[in-house]
Write a protein that holds these residues in place. Structure first.
Motif, PDB file in Angstrom:
ATOM      1  N   PHE A 148      46.127  27.935  37.887  1.00 17.65           N
ATOM      2  CA  PHE A 148      45.279  28.832  38.670  1.00 17.65           C
ATOM      3  C   PHE A 148      46.131  29.592  39.681  1.00 17.65           C
ATOM      4  CE2 PHE A 148      42.779  25.415  37.050  1.00 17.65           C
ATOM      5  CZ  PHE A 148      41.574  25.992  36.681  1.00 17.65           C
ATOM      6  N   LEU A 149      45.892  30.886  39.785  1.00 17.49           N
ATOM      7  CA  LEU A 149      46.583  31.744  40.742  1.00 17.49           C
ATOM      8  C   LEU A 149      45.548  32.406  41.645  1.00 17.49           C
ATOM      9  CD1 LEU A 149      49.061  33.346  41.830  1.00 17.49           C
ATOM     10  CD2 LEU A 149      48.556  35.053  40.055  1.00 17.49           C
ATOM     11  N   ALA A 187      47.566  39.670  33.877  1.00 13.24           N
ATOM     12  CA  ALA A 187      47.874  38.273  33.546  1.00 13.24           C
ATOM     13  C   ALA A 187      46.625  37.543  33.086  1.00 13.24           C
ATOM     14  CB  ALA A 187      48.484  37.570  34.757  1.00 13.24           C
ATOM     15  N   ALA A 188      45.507  37.833  33.748  1.00 11.50           N
ATOM     16  CA  ALA A 188      44.246  37.203  33.356  1.00 11.50           C
ATOM     17  C   ALA A 188      43.853  37.601  31.942  1.00 11.50           C
ATOM     18  CB  ALA A 188      43.145  37.595  34.343  1.00 11.50           C
ATOM     19  N   THR A 201      42.966  33.508  37.187  1.00 10.06           N
ATOM     20  CA  THR A 201      43.335  34.223  38.407  1.00 10.06           C
ATOM     21  C   THR A 201      42.118  34.579  39.257  1.00 10.06           C
ATOM     22  OG1 THR A 201      43.200  36.420  37.377  1.00 10.06           O
ATOM     23  CG2 THR A 201      45.300  35.251  37.208  1.00 10.06           C
ATOM     24  N   ALA A 202      42.378  34.683  40.565  1.00 12.67           N
ATOM     25  CA  ALA A 202      41.379  35.183  41.504  1.00 12.67           C
ATOM     26  C   ALA A 202      42.105  36.022  42.549  1.00 12.67           C
ATOM     27  CB  ALA A 202      40.626  34.045  42.182  1.00 12.67           C
ATOM     28  N   ILE A 203      41.525  37.156  42.902  1.00  9.88           N
ATOM     29  CA  ILE A 203      42.063  38.017  43.947  1.00  9.88           C
ATOM     30  C   ILE A 203      41.103  37.969  45.132  1.00  9.88           C
ATOM     31  CG2 ILE A 203      42.639  40.392  44.599  1.00  9.88           C
ATOM     32  CD1 ILE A 203      43.354  40.921  41.664  1.00  9.88           C
ATOM     33  N   ILE A 204      41.612  37.594  46.302  1.00  8.49           N
ATOM     34  CA  ILE A 204      40.822  37.580  47.528  1.00  8.49           C
ATOM     35  C   ILE A 204      41.118  38.864  48.281  1.00  8.49           C
ATOM     36  CG2 ILE A 204      40.122  36.229  49.526  1.00  8.49           C
ATOM     37  CD1 ILE A 204      40.041  34.728  46.821  1.00  8.49           C
TER      38      ILE A 204
END
Length: 356
Positions: free
Chosen positions: A100-101, A154-155, A164-167
């Protein structure tokens, strides 16, 4: 089952330090390693259970190796350092187990600074649910886009392997919780610009609106997402609505019109004797563009709209803001920066005195 191995970057910074403080407080059982340029005693005292690796954002193989050895990577470091993100992704791609990123971005990517209209209201408010497809395909010239794009790609490329998750928080305020940087960028930047201009100011009509969030509410969203990653790792079940093509999270709570921010800031700085008049002045685009080094970043900060809505966090985690309002803490944030500048000046004078 052993707890997942978690890697964090940027943990001496304002956001990263606060996030690490929140995670270690909520979950002292988590196994966490931090990448640091150097390890201070203050850092060790704050996080005695956190392991450390020496490296920086240009240490590509160090970052890649570290990522390959950890199940969850929390990248709160330089949001625009493409090489660091590439290295972390290389490392995660070496793994055979799912990983997980969680990457820190910012709402400059949805600012209307590119439209060429400043100081006027833009009615658009971006949603991380309704606008998710558009957010994944923003133009390449958008701020943060060159790194966010790597995460989205990448996801798509490693969808079953790298989640992946972007905050994407807006302007943040309040005192940070880490042992390093404890102030946000926006208030100190405006303070410095006001001192240089000798007056609080706004662009054109000052009607542009910016979304805001208190640092503790950034921390709470991070904790929820990290907990989701840990649960997914331990159960082997990844819920796709949280990650990948859906894994984009705004973090906004409130909004303020910039002219109101300028008026409140001018009043406080005048009361401190830093400027003569509390009344903010209207500035032209050209004047603001040339402030503080002439990079044009001032126009983004003080003249553009950057509006977002944290629909995904509310829908999935029941996230809600609990921090105090921006205006309530503005004086404290300004005073903190004012005190820091005075302390830096004294230290500089002392250093010069010792050299002479």
């Amino acid at each position: 089952m052993a707890p997942p191995q978690i890697l964090i970057t940027g943990s001496t910074g304002y956001i990263g330090g606060s996030v690490l403080a929140a995670i270690t407080t909520a979950h002292p059982e988590y196994a966490i390693t931090a990448v640091l340029r150097k390890v201070s005693q203050r850092y060790v005292d704050a996080y005695p259970r956190v392991k450390t690796i020496i490296g920086d954002y240009d240490s590509s193989e160090t970052l890649a190796k570290a990522a390959s050895e950890h199940d969850i990577v929390i990248h709160t470091g330089d949001s625009d350092h493409k090489g660091a993100m590439e290295a972390l992704l290389v490392g995660l791609a070496r793994r055979t187990a799912p990983s997980f990123l969680i990457h820190l971005s910012g709402t400059a990517c949805v600012s209307d600074v590119y439209d060429g209209k400043f100081g006027v209201l833009n009615p658009r408010v971006w949603s991380d649910v309704d606008d998710i497809e558009e957010l994944a395909k923003l133009p390449d010239n958008r701020i943060h886009r060159h790194v966010d794009k790597l995460v989205f790609e990448a996801a798509a490329t490693h969808g079953g392997h790298i989640h992946t998750a972007i905050i994407c928080p807006p302007d943040i305020y309040g005192k940070g919780r880490g042992p390093g940087v404890t102030q946000s960028f926006m208030v100190p930047f405006f303070y410095d610009a006001i001192l240089a201009h000798k007056s609080a100011f706004y662009v054109s009509n000052g009607e542009n609106v910016r979304s805001l969030v208190h640092i503790q509410d950034v921390m709470s969203l991070y904790v929820s997402i990290v907990e989701e990653a840990v649960t997914s790792f331990e159960t082997g079940t990844v819920r796709k609505e949280y990650w990948g093509e859906n894994g984009f999270y705004f973090n906004a709570d409130s909004e303020l019109v910039w002219k109101d921010v300028a008026a409140a800031t001018g009043k406080i700085m005048a009361s401190l004797g830093l400027i003569e008049s509390a009344e903010p002045k209207e500035c032209t685009v050209e004047v603001v563009q040339n402030m503080l080094g002439g990079t044009g970043f001032s126009l983004y900060m003080f003249g553009s709209n950057s509006r977002s809505r944290a629909d995904r966090g509310r829908n999935l985690f029941g996230w809600k803001a609990t921090g105090p309002p921006f205006m309530e803490l503005l004086e404290a944030d300004l005073l903190a920066h004012h005190t820091n500048k005075q302390r830096d000046t004294v230290a500089l004078l002392e250093a010069l005195k010792q050299k002479s």
